[in-house]
Design an enzyme around this catalytic site. Structure first.
Site, PDB file in Angstrom:
ATOM      1  CG  ASP A  80      -9.071   2.406   0.157  1.00  0.00           C
ATOM      2  OD1 ASP A  80      -8.599   1.275  -0.063  1.00  0.00           O
ATOM      3  OD2 ASP A  80      -8.401   3.339   0.639  1.00  0.00           O
ATOM      4  CG  ASP A 104      -2.185   0.789   1.033  1.00  0.00           C
ATOM      5  OD1 ASP A 104      -2.297   1.528   0.030  1.00  0.00           O
ATOM      6  OD2 ASP A 104      -3.088   0.688   1.894  1.00  0.00           O
TER       7      ASP A 104
END
Length: 727
Positions: free
Chosen positions: A546, A476
């Site tokens: 997300d 990430d």
């Protein structure tokens, strides 16, 4: 051969299965001009498109109008300072301070196969499927050599373009712009398509008529970004999904970029793509070379769908390494418990996963350092054994006994101010001398331009991966770059810092996939903030957004599929009500919307209703049975909720045309409506296909002309999967 040179016409020719690209040399000086790019033609003698018989003629014929010639000639790779006033691909500052460059043909070579680009992701292919052309141009005043690289494939309608720039002189030169490609088109009746958005609503499609002047998408955030995307398309105003002429360009790069189209005073269009010139400068010492990243270029006379399918095939066959890797169904711990977990909680999630048939448990943020919230411990990549006694090794072994694999989340590019790493090495974070660095999400950016920083972080993570049976890593990156400055570079080279950061990132990921070839890497950037072809070179899938809420995902996944195959999209069934927009959608629909991508769950199965939990085995069975059709087949967009406001539909057809899968979602119900007839696409016309649920048999042409009737249902957010199999 896909590439040839006609010495009589002085024309270079590049052919793919359905397209032709022509360039020609002009005048005694050797100007290189763009002639044609479009559907395949047999002719080489298309030089009339250069309009050399019209005023202002060439400098050979009319020296007094050299500036006018430069202002209207379709340069294949335009440089600044000679009279072409549109966006230059190349700007060079000489030691005296002036910026002027003139490029003239010096030579070329054609050879089979495609070489790698040093330090950069790029498409690949052997001599059986592609040829490469190198056209060498020189600026004799600067002693600068510019090599234009083109690769044409025999199995897909995509061209690869990049540029290598070498200083052959005795004094340093500074590049202040080094874009990767320029494309010249006639500008009548064209639309421009770009992708824009923000966190949780990445890649919304923006289609608008091309207007006079410059229109661009760009990023100066150090990442390809949520806000814009390194892609543009130019298409006829009348072009639809399956009809009309479309051109597409996408960038194999993960940092600052410029994607721009300009309609000029002669109704010509120049499209350029490359590293954004703002903030960029690269010092070329004598003998040094700069390699620009690669652009993928395609042309389709089968509308936007043809453009998308060409990009999908190129990426799956010639860029994504690990495309063939098994994509396990997974359960991610983030929305299930965020930071609030221990060994027993994770093991319980593993049991839930095993009982449902899920293959992998991913331990998201919170397993390292003292990471109980987002304020601490990034950079301290050692297991928190207070939370996880026995470490990830014990957890992985106990999960293996349940038949479940182990994956972990990492964020290697960042550091928390409250961390051992930052306290010991504050200079490892990017910061401009004399200024306090800018926080975002309570974290700073590590200076990946420094090898010692890359090595320290990578070695920590590699030790963790060697310590436990880990089969999946989610990498990430949760903030943009600010305070871009490298302590490893002298003042005159600070313009290199943003690009050297990206090169450092690529080096780290290359080490990871080389040292741990059996690990499945999934990239992520605060969701979809770095979903680009550069990252796909290292990881075969990327977390798409997300925002996993199903209705928003219809938009996000539609726009993503404009460029990228469904096999590259991480798509999970998430909690409900949605943690991003609060919407409540049926569990079945959440599964159907996620099915075409790389499938998983972002929830705690123990908190589902009995009815919802009972659906999981069926969802997993659909994914295993029909997911490969979506991920490996040809993609066709049938309808867009973004356009009609009520329903969404797309399908995929296996490469051998033996099977097809159709995903239909009724987003909003409408009063007093009959069934919806939806014609299909891409089937073999004369073959017979059986719809698996009803048993109805029709010819491929019958399904494509007659379509499927989707009944009117008095419910929002209703989803249907229809599968056809060739009889």
């Amino acid at each position: 051969m896909p590439i040839s040179y006609n010495p009589q016409e002085r024309v270079f020719r590049l052919d793919t299965p359905r397209t032709t690209y022509l360039m020609g040399l002009v005048g005694s000086e050797g100007f290189l001009g763009h002639i044609y790019y479009g559907p395949s033609i047999p002719d080489d003698n298309m030089r009339y498109l250069l309009r050399l018989e019209e005023k202002p003629f060439t400098p050979d014929a009319l020296p007094r109008e050299r500036a006018s010639f430069m202002d209207c000639f379709p340069f294949e790779y335009p440089a600044w300072g000679g009279g072409d006033f549109r966006e230059p691909c190349l700007r060079v500052r000489a030691p005296g301070g002036g910026e002027s460059c003139g490029l003239f043909y010096s030579g070329h070579r054609i050879y089979p196969g495609k070489p790698p680009l040093e330090g950069l992701p790029a498409a690949y292919g052997g001599g059986d499927v592609c040829d490469t052309l190198e056209i060498i141009c020189r600026d004799p005043a600067l002693d600068l050599e510019v090599t234009l690289l083109y690769t044409a494939f025999s199995d897909v309608d995509v061209l690869c373009r990049s540029v290598r720039i070498r200083n052959g002189g005795q004094t340093p030169l500074d590049l202040t712009a080094a874009l990767s490609a320029s494309l010249e088109l006639d500008g009548q009746d064209l639309d421009l398509i770009t992708l824009h958005g923000s966190w949780s609503r990445e890649r919304e499609i923006d289609r608008r008529p091309l207007a006079s002047g410059k229109q661009s998408a760009y990023s100066l955030r150090g990442i390809s970004s949520h806000q814009y995307h390194p892609f543009l398309a130019l298409c006829q105003h009348s072009a639809s999904q399956e009809q009309g002429l479309c051109y597409g360009m996408t960038f194999v790069y993960s940092g600052n970029f410029l994607a721009q189209a300009e309609l000029d005073q002669f109704q010509r269009v120049q499209a350029v793509m490359g590293i954004h010139p703002d903030g960029f400068a690269w010092r070329l010492e004598p003998g040094e070379a700069f390699q620009a990243p690669e652009v993928l270029l395609t042309c389709s006379d089968q509308g936007l769908g043809g453009m998308s399918r060409s990009f999908h095939d190129l990426l799956r066959r010639h860029l994504i390494r690990g495309q063939e890797k098994h994509r396990p169904t997974l359960l991610n711990s983030w929305e299930a418990c965020y930071f609030d977990f221990d060994h027993d909680k994770l093991l319980e999630l593993g049991r839930e996963a095993a009982e449902c048939g899920v293959e992998l448990l991913v331990v998201d943020d919170g397993w390292f350092g003292r990471r109980d919230d987002e304020t601490t411990s990034l950079g301290d990549w050692h297991v928190n054994e207070e939370k996880l006694p026995g470490g990830l090794k014990r957890l992985g072994e106990e999960l293996a006994e349940l038949g479940v694999g182990l994956g972990i989340w990492v964020e290697p590019e960042m550091v928390s101010p409250d961390s051992q790493l930052f306290r010991q090495h504050p200079g490892y974070a990017m910061a401009i001398p004399g200024r306090a660095p800018t926080l975002a999400r309570n974290q700073y950016v590590l200076d990946l331009t420094q090898k010692k920083v890359r090595d320290l972080v990578y070695n920590q993570i590699a030790d963790v991966l060697r310590s436990a049976p880990i089969s999946y890593v989610k990498w990430d990156m949760n903030r943009p770059l600010t305070d871009v400055y490298s302590a490893a570079l002298p003042p005159e080279r600070q313009g290199e810092a943003a690009h050297r950061y990206v090169l450092g990132l690529y080096e780290m990921q290359e080490r990871l996939v080389t040292d741990f070839p059996d690990i499945l890497l999934e990239n992520c950037c605060s969701g979809g903030g770095r979903f680009d072809a550069g990252m796909l070179y290292y990881s075969p899938q990327i977390w798409c957004s997300d925002n996993a809420e199903a209705m928003d995902r219809l938009w996000i996944q539609e726009a993503t599929a404009l460029v990228y195959p469904l096999s590259s999209m991480g798509a999970h069934v998430a909690c409900c009500p949605s943690h991003t927009n609060g919407r409540v959608t049926p569990f079945e629909t959440r599964g159907r919307v996620s099915l075409p991508g790389c499938f998983g769950y972002e929830l705690d199965p123990g908190k589902l209703t009995e009815a919802e939990r009972a659906q999981i085995p069926g969802q997993l069975e659909e994914y295993r049975k029909y997911g490969p059709i979506f991920r490996d087949g040809d993609y066709y967009r049938l309808a867009s909720f973004r356009e009609n406001g009520y329903y969404d539909a797309f399908m995929a057809v296996s490469k051998d045309k033996a099977a097809a899968a159709v995903s239909y979602t009724q987003v909003r119900s409408r009063a007093y409506r009959r069934s919806l007839r939806l014609p299909l696409a891409g089937l073999e016309e004369t073959a017979l296909y059986r719809e698996t649920e009803s048993g109805e048999v029709r010819s491929g042409l019958g399904w494509m002309r007659g379509g499927v009737l989707f009944p009117a249902v008095q419910a929002d957010f209703h989803s249907v999967l229809t599968v056809l199999e060739r009889v």
